[in-house]
Design an enzyme around this catalytic site. Structure first.
Site, PDB file in Angstrom:
ATOM      1  CE  LYS A  67      -2.354  -0.832   3.713  1.00 27.55           C
ATOM      2  NZ  LYS A  67      -1.841  -2.489   4.360  1.00 27.55           N
ATOM      3  NE  ARG A  83      -4.028  -1.561  10.204  1.00 30.07           N
ATOM      4  CZ  ARG A  83      -3.199  -0.874   9.548  1.00 30.07           C
ATOM      5  NH1 ARG A  83      -3.074   0.231   9.498  1.00 30.07           N
ATOM      6  NH2 ARG A  83      -2.057  -1.907   9.262  1.00 30.07           N
ATOM      7  NE  ARG A  94       7.581  -3.149   5.690  1.00 35.37           N
ATOM      8  CZ  ARG A  94       6.064  -2.828   5.819  1.00 35.37           C
ATOM      9  NH1 ARG A  94       5.661  -2.242   4.611  1.00 35.37           N
ATOM     10  NH2 ARG A  94       5.610  -2.751   6.782  1.00 35.37           N
ATOM     11  NE  ARG A 145       6.329  -0.873  10.165  1.00 35.56           N
ATOM     12  CZ  ARG A 145       5.308  -0.648   9.535  1.00 35.56           C
ATOM     13  NH1 ARG A 145       5.251  -0.095   8.459  1.00 35.56           N
ATOM     14  NH2 ARG A 145       4.256  -1.422  10.083  1.00 35.56           N
ATOM     15  NE  ARG A 192       2.211  -5.365  11.188  1.00 36.10           N
ATOM     16  CZ  ARG A 192       3.297  -5.326  10.575  1.00 36.10           C
ATOM     17  NH1 ARG A 192       4.375  -5.960  10.883  1.00 36.10           N
ATOM     18  NH2 ARG A 192       3.316  -4.382   9.526  1.00 36.10           N
TER      19      ARG A 192
HETATM   20  P1  AMP Z   1       1.167   0.124   8.914  1.00 32.63           P
HETATM   21  O1  AMP Z   1       2.235   1.158   8.973  1.00 32.63           O
HETATM   22  O2  AMP Z   1      -0.428   0.921   8.402  1.00 32.63           O
HETATM   23  O3  AMP Z   1       1.504  -1.199   8.920  1.00 32.63           O
HETATM   24  O4  AMP Z   1       0.575   0.261  10.807  1.00 32.63           O
HETATM   25  C1  AMP Z   1       1.442  -0.214  11.641  1.00 32.63           C
HETATM   26  C2  AMP Z   1       0.767  -0.225  12.975  1.00 32.63           C
HETATM   27  O5  AMP Z   1       0.111   0.969  13.509  1.00 32.63           O
HETATM   28  C3  AMP Z   1      -0.630  -1.179  12.899  1.00 32.63           C
HETATM   29  O6  AMP Z   1      -0.111  -2.824  13.095  1.00 32.63           O
HETATM   30  C4  AMP Z   1      -1.437  -0.738  14.096  1.00 32.63           C
HETATM   31  O7  AMP Z   1      -0.661  -1.114  15.276  1.00 32.63           O
HETATM   32  C5  AMP Z   1      -1.169   0.785  14.068  1.00 32.63           C
HETATM   33  N1  AMP Z   1      -2.084   1.184  13.080  1.00 32.63           N
HETATM   34  C6  AMP Z   1      -2.041   2.051  11.987  1.00 32.63           C
HETATM   35  N2  AMP Z   1      -3.251   2.348  11.676  1.00 32.63           N
HETATM   36  C7  AMP Z   1      -4.068   2.101  12.368  1.00 32.63           C
HETATM   37  C8  AMP Z   1      -5.616   2.030  12.261  1.00 32.63           C
HETATM   38  N3  AMP Z   1      -6.053   2.757  11.444  1.00 32.63           N
HETATM   39  N4  AMP Z   1      -6.355   1.703  13.390  1.00 32.63           N
HETATM   40  C9  AMP Z   1      -5.486   0.787  14.360  1.00 32.63           C
HETATM   41  N5  AMP Z   1      -4.197   0.793  14.297  1.00 32.63           N
HETATM   42  C10 AMP Z   1      -3.361   1.081  13.232  1.00 32.63           C
END
Ligand code: AMP
Length: 188
Positions: free
Chosen positions: A14, A89, A128, A134, A146
């Protein structure tokens, strides 16, 4: 105006695709994960709270996300529109987003779900994690958690937007340009 939800499991590409799409369509990219990582980097109270959940692979509670997203929308007006990456989400987040956009006289125009199977995701994220710094990409157990969170809480958002006719799927396997072309064909 385009308001695109770029959808799909963690590691489906994404963020990478969003970077190309925003420049092609002059959109603003909003990634809630990036916003949290920025807060964590600055060691803010919001960042400290989000970190507890992120490092376990759990979703951060809705109320934290929704307020943060609304601030970001207020601070980055863009008449061309937005790409939402990693938001909504949950169904509650989707309902909140609809309300925020409605208040601005607009709505979600497209949801594109990048389709990538679970084993490919685990492989990509571990790869990654070698360079991304991360913590949530460096532990297979957290990665699998996740994916469970995605399947249980996030995937219903696809059906939610399918009911209003905006959800579409794109194969997320292949090189960057191939995946981009599939997205472009849907958007143009
Ligand atoms: P991402 O960078 O989108 O993979 O997000 C990394 C982590 O941030 C996720 O595993 C969640 O813990 C948290 N996170 C990011 N966006 C959201 C969201 N919209 N709702 C809940 N948790 C989020």
């Amino acid at each position: 105006m385009i308001n695109l939800i770029l959808f799909g499991p963690p590691g489906s590409g994404k963020g990478t695709q969003a970077t190309t799409i925003v420049s092609k369509f002059d959109l603003t990219h909003i990634s809630t994960g990036d916003l949290f990582r920025y807060e964590i980097g600055n060691d803010t109270p919001l960042g400290r709270k989000a970190k507890e959940y992120m490092n376990k692979g759990s979703l951060v509670p809705d109320e934290v996300n929704i307020g943060m997203l609304e601030n970001k929308l207020n601070n980055t007006p863009n008449p061309h529109g937005y790409i939402f990456d990693g938001f909504p989400r949950t169904i509650a987040q989707a309902e909140a987003l609809d309300k925020m956009l409605e208040g601005r006289g607009t709505k979600v125009t497209d949801l594109i779900a990048l389709d990538v199977d679970d084993e490919e995701i685990v492989k990509r994220l571990l790869e990654r994690g070698k360079t991304s710094e991360r913590p949530d990409d460096q532990n297979e157990e957290v990665i699998r958690k996740r994916i469970v969170e995605y399947n249980e809480k996030t995937s219903p958002v696809y059906e939610y937007y399918d009911k209003v006719g905006v959800s579409k799927k794109a194969n997320g396997i292949g090189d960057l340009a191939d995946v981009f072309n599939r997205i472009y064909d849907i958007l143009k």
